[in-house]
Write an enzyme that holds these catalytic residues in place. Structure first.
Site, PDB file in Angstrom:
ATOM      1  CG  HIS A  62      -1.215   6.052  -2.392  1.00  0.00           C
ATOM      2  ND1 HIS A  62      -2.417   5.964  -3.113  1.00  0.00           N
ATOM      3  CD2 HIS A  62      -1.385   5.908  -1.025  1.00  0.00           C
ATOM      4  CE1 HIS A  62      -3.105   5.680  -2.520  1.00  0.00           C
ATOM      5  NE2 HIS A  62      -3.054   5.406  -1.112  1.00  0.00           N
ATOM      6  CG  HIS A  81      -1.936   1.091   1.230  1.00  0.00           C
ATOM      7  ND1 HIS A  81      -2.934   1.028   2.201  1.00  0.00           N
ATOM      8  CD2 HIS A  81      -1.852   2.379   0.913  1.00  0.00           C
ATOM      9  CE1 HIS A  81      -3.626   2.263   1.953  1.00  0.00           C
ATOM     10  NE2 HIS A  81      -3.040   3.015   1.137  1.00  0.00           N
ATOM     11  CD  GLU A 111      -7.538   6.704   4.880  1.00  0.00           C
ATOM     12  OE1 GLU A 111      -7.983   6.637   3.838  1.00  0.00           O
ATOM     13  OE2 GLU A 111      -6.412   7.249   5.078  1.00  0.00           O
TER      14      GLU A 111
HETATM   15  N1  HPA Z   1      -6.358   7.509   1.434  1.00  0.00           N
HETATM   16  C1  HPA Z   1      -7.084   7.771   0.315  1.00  0.00           C
HETATM   17  N2  HPA Z   1      -6.559   8.217  -0.710  1.00  0.00           N
HETATM   18  C2  HPA Z   1      -5.215   8.578  -0.843  1.00  0.00           C
HETATM   19  C3  HPA Z   1      -4.595   8.118   0.135  1.00  0.00           C
HETATM   20  C4  HPA Z   1      -5.095   7.552   1.420  1.00  0.00           C
HETATM   21  O1  HPA Z   1      -4.627   7.209   2.417  1.00  0.00           O
HETATM   22  N3  HPA Z   1      -3.341   8.421  -0.145  1.00  0.00           N
HETATM   23  C5  HPA Z   1      -3.317   8.961  -1.518  1.00  0.00           C
HETATM   24  N4  HPA Z   1      -4.462   8.735  -1.756  1.00  0.00           N
HETATM   25 ZN    ZN Z   2      -3.641   4.729   0.393  1.00  0.00          ZN
END
Ligand code: HPA
Ligand code: ZN
Length: 337
Positions: free
Chosen positions: A23, A21, A204
């Site tokens: 980005h 995970h 989240e």
């Molecule tokens: N959550 C949602 N979108 C995102 C995140 C995240 O932690 N990081 C980059 N885009």
């Molecule tokens: Zn993320």
């Protein structure tokens, strides 16, 4: 800050690990951001690199996303995307992250008029070079921005057609609340038809219902984050019985105020219930640490022991898209520690 056992520190640093995970746009360090802003004459609201770091104080997911999209606006040409990827893969080498499954957000770039050919070429050039130079294993997850429409996601999937041989999976990220997984059920069904694997951010900030929706409506192989699953005992049982991986990101959760303090993080609760938990960095440049820093924070504040570190590292391979043969190779390596 509590001190943890030095041998746990060594173990964390030296174990082979996978990161699932991450980005790639979230690895843009302030130094590169400012250099690219100067190169392309982009006006950012920061005078110095320190100003950038001071701005990284977030109240929630949206307050982070606003800066994350602003930061990404300096990425313009092929070489910018190459350097972004190259810097991160060098960090993997340093942290013994032997395999990585990275998300990228095409819409963040195509919406600014930057074509798939530009970022895909930069990413692939760095990934191929790292593979050649030290055997770095890496693959790509194309993430849809959930605050945009289903139509926009379909357009993105169509634009990715020439690159599907180097894209392993699709994902779903950006503003969670108000954008439940079912909004993208038809896009994910199409991605599945095209032979792509599937992951989605859920739970989240969003409620357990979003995790159920990711399972049922998107047919995902992993849930990104998923920490709010503890609020629903039936969901917990489902995650355990399916051995559905959660890609948990401890430092991210603290920076975005999902938990007030690392000592209150629920990672050990999830692990103790038998959930397939993994540890990840999410957006390391914005959240104050790369993969090993996340493990060290857990050791310092949740006192995870050596056995738990090995379980988490093993889970990172089990939950990956590697072949069974590759998984077994790395699991054997961990057993030797
Ligand atoms: N959550 C949602 N979108 C995102 C995140 C995240 O932690 N990081 C980059 N885009
Ligand atoms: Zn993320």
């Amino acid at each position: 800050m509590p001190v943890h056992n030095p041998s746990t520190t060594d173990l964390i640093n030296s174990l082979p690990k996978a990161e699932l995970h991450l980005h790639i746009e979230g690895t843009l360090e302030p130094e590169l951001m400012m250099a690219l802003a100067a190169k392309h004459q982009v006006n950012l609201p920061y005078a110095t690199i320190d100003d950038v770091r001071v701005a990284y104080n977030f109240d929630n997911l949206q307050s982070f996303l606003d800066l994350y999209y602003l930061g990404a606006s300096v990425l313009r040409d092929e070489d910018d995307f190459y350097h972004l990827m190259w810097n991160y893969l060098c960090k993997c080498r340093e942290d013994n992250v032997v395999h990585v499954e990275m998300m990228f957000d095409p819409q963040t770039h195509t919406e600014r008029g930057i074509d798939f050919a530009v970022f895909m070429s930069g990413f692939s050039r760095a990934m191929t070079q790292a593979e050649k130079e030290w055997g770095q294993s890496s693959l790509l997850i194309m993430s849809f921005l959930r605050h945009l429409s289903e139509d926009s996601a379909f357009e993105t999937l169509a634009a990715a057609a020439p690159y599907l041989s180097v894209i392993t999976a699709v994902g779903l990220d950006s503003s969670e609340l108000g954008n439940p997984p079912e909004k993208f059920a038809r896009v994910f069904a199409k991605a599945k038809e095209l032979g792509l694997m599937r992951v989605a951010h859920a739970g989240e900030e969003g409620p357990p219902e979003y995790i159920w929706s990711a399972l049922h409506d998107l047919d995902v192989h992993r849930i990104d984050h998923g920490v709010r699953s503890v609020e629903d005992p039936t969901l917990m049982q489902e995650l355990v019985s399916r051995q559905m991986p959660l890609t948990v990101c401890p430092l991210s959760n603290i920076k975005l105020c999902v938990f007030d303090h690392m000592s209150e993080h629920n990672l050990l609760t999830l692990l103790d219930h038998g959930v397939m938990v993994t540890v990840n960095a999410d957006d390391p440049s914005y959240f104050g640490g790369y993969l090993n820093d996340n493990y060290h924070a857990l050791a310092a504040h949740l006192s995870i022991n050596e056995q738990q570190v090995k379980i988490l590292a093993s889970n990172s391979f089990k939950a990956s898209f590697l072949s069974d043969e590759q998984k077994n190779y790395w699991l054997q390596q961990i057993l030797a520690y």
